[in-house]
Design an enzyme around this catalytic site. Sequence first.
Site, mmCIF file in Angstrom:
data_model
loop_
_atom_site.group_PDB
_atom_site.id
_atom_site.type_symbol
_atom_site.label_atom_id
_atom_site.label_comp_id
_atom_site.label_asym_id
_atom_site.label_seq_id
_atom_site.Cartn_x
_atom_site.Cartn_y
_atom_site.Cartn_z
ATOM 1 N N LYS A 90 44.879 1.743 70.818
ATOM 2 C CA LYS A 90 44.981 3.120 71.316
ATOM 3 C C LYS A 90 43.654 3.854 71.146
ATOM 4 O O LYS A 90 43.181 4.521 72.055
ATOM 5 C CB LYS A 90 46.092 3.864 70.583
ATOM 6 N N GLU A 94 39.723 -4.699 63.110
ATOM 7 C CA GLU A 94 40.049 -6.088 63.415
ATOM 8 C C GLU A 94 40.003 -6.350 64.920
ATOM 9 O O GLU A 94 39.453 -7.363 65.381
ATOM 10 C CB GLU A 94 41.447 -6.435 62.886
ATOM 11 N N GLY A 102 52.285 3.001 67.584
ATOM 12 C CA GLY A 102 51.968 1.583 67.756
ATOM 13 C C GLY A 102 53.157 0.652 67.626
ATOM 14 O O GLY A 102 53.385 -0.210 68.481
ATOM 15 N N ARG A 103 53.942 0.812 66.575
ATOM 16 C CA ARG A 103 55.053 -0.120 66.355
ATOM 17 C C ARG A 103 56.255 0.186 67.247
ATOM 18 O O ARG A 103 57.264 -0.516 67.185
ATOM 19 C CB ARG A 103 55.459 -0.114 64.881
ATOM 20 N N GLU A 122 56.684 0.034 57.375
ATOM 21 C CA GLU A 122 55.599 0.948 57.717
ATOM 22 C C GLU A 122 56.149 2.326 58.082
ATOM 23 O O GLU A 122 55.501 3.344 57.858
ATOM 24 C CB GLU A 122 54.753 0.398 58.873
ATOM 25 N N HIS A 157 67.650 -23.945 52.886
ATOM 26 C CA HIS A 157 67.149 -24.939 51.933
ATOM 27 C C HIS A 157 65.930 -24.419 51.175
ATOM 28 O O HIS A 157 65.214 -25.198 50.543
ATOM 29 C CB HIS A 157 66.815 -26.234 52.662
ATOM 30 N N LYS A 207 41.527 0.701 54.526
ATOM 31 C CA LYS A 207 40.538 0.549 55.598
ATOM 32 C C LYS A 207 39.214 1.204 55.222
ATOM 33 O O LYS A 207 38.128 0.642 55.434
ATOM 34 C CB LYS A 207 41.064 1.157 56.895
#
Length: 557
Positions: free
Chosen positions: A214, A220, A276-277, A362, A394, A517
């Site tokens: 955005k 990253e 974002g999410r 978040e 398992h 950050k």
Amino acid sequence: MLDKNPIQMCCWKKLQDYYLNIKNFKIIDFFKKDKNRFEKFFINFKNKIFLDFSKNLIDIKVIKLFNNLLKEMEFDKFIFLMLSGEKINVTEKRSVLHIYSRDVKGGILKKYYKNNNNLVYVLNEVTLNLKKIKKFTKEIINGIWLGYSNCKIKNIVNIGIGGSNLGPKMSVKFLSDYKNHLNIYYVSNVDVIDIKNILSKISPKNTLFIICSKTFTTLETMSNADIARDWVLNYYKNNLMSLKKHFIAVSNNFKKVYLFGIDKNNIFFIPEWIGGRYSLFSSVGLSLSLSIGYKNFSLLLKGAHDMDKHFLNNNIYNNIPIILAIISIWYNNFFNYNNELVLVYNKYMSLFPLYLQQLVMESNGKYIDRGGNLIKEYNTSSVLFGGVGTDCQHSFFQLLHQGTQIIPCDFIGEIVNIKNNINKSHYKLISNLFAQSHALAFGDEYCNYFRHDSCEYDILNKYKYFKGNRPNNILLIKNITPYSLGSIISLYEHKVFIQGFILNIFSFDQWGVELGKKISNNIYYYLNNSNVLNKNIFDKSTMNLIKIFNNFNFKKK
């Protein structure tokens, strides 16, 4: 902005009192007491998604008390504030309107949005963006859009992180049966291995990069975007015109996009009012549309929209998101069961728990309430993790069945699976889902109450004995389709929204990730820098770790 501390509400206190009466009940007691319990604790969403929440430590009175709590806290008013465009994301000064990204005809928008000019603006943004996604998807899939060497696009590389990565990546995996001929890759980690492994498999001439950010400043994402741009320019001998055919931006920072070298016509806008999410149904879902085709992408929107209407139009007793939200709060704040599990019984769903981790933790992992007060007396987000059945049976199921911690679970499975129903394997898979749910809820107690023959296990053998009374829900999806995926994503989005409202926190910001950050940027400056050797900028642990790192890297030079 509504600011009501839940524990100061009369209904919260009534819930506390009722918890004391009910805490020693067992799940099996509820079934013994009411032969029609399943029918009362079961919700059918359009014959496509089915929720069985009967194996929980709740009864109708618990639901009624939570319903009264929502009324006391003015939940309907809060929904109206969100959908009418109020900036309920107060700390970032943003509206929260992701629900409108799939409201294609504007039905919900017209009902709640009172400012007509803004209504038209939001509806136009959604409509124009979807038209652009549709047109571009058709051009890529049909080979109309060509790379700079006039080659058809074969590979799509989506570069993003967080919501710009998890949503579309999870969905492409979830909808593997709908995938077309395009190869879809996702790069998120700043670790260069991530992107190098992908670049080694593909060629610049038939690859399209989608840079999804955005702000177009995410560390990253932009680090990997720079590597991709250099890779393409190196192939085309620094011809900047090549970028026009091989790079797309999903962003709202046009200036940064232009500086990167992406053509203005190659920008897919993402509005400020979509977090974002919560962004899969916007331009962030472009890579998904390219993978499954726009017709299927539109069905994803339809599924989410129908679940939105289910949430907005149904009372608490027939409302899947509200039921799941209050169950989570009930366990996290009254029983002190602070973890949740999402267990998916289909390999295509394998990334769904990871997607929910971001959505849940978040959003609601906060310790400051909407009034700016430190939260001390109640819990906010539970810790969510998950796994894929039957593999996880398992690994950590031993703890679920006989551990000292009780972890409520959501089991998710598909009812009809035609393509992968080989030698009744699907029947065996679902048998395991049902069996684990049953064993967790009832353990060996089932024998005592409902059976007269001897149990398989010797109850006197303490090591083999299962106490049961581990609560769980079962969500069954009729078929894995774009529609059902859209529905289930919307379902959990609303669950998180409801929890955040009751817990009196801002669910739509994420300041907790910002400090790391900033410190990372400061540390990056001093790594491989001799100036740091005689300074004490950080704590002694961090300073010495930097020095150790630098000592080894200076030697390499």
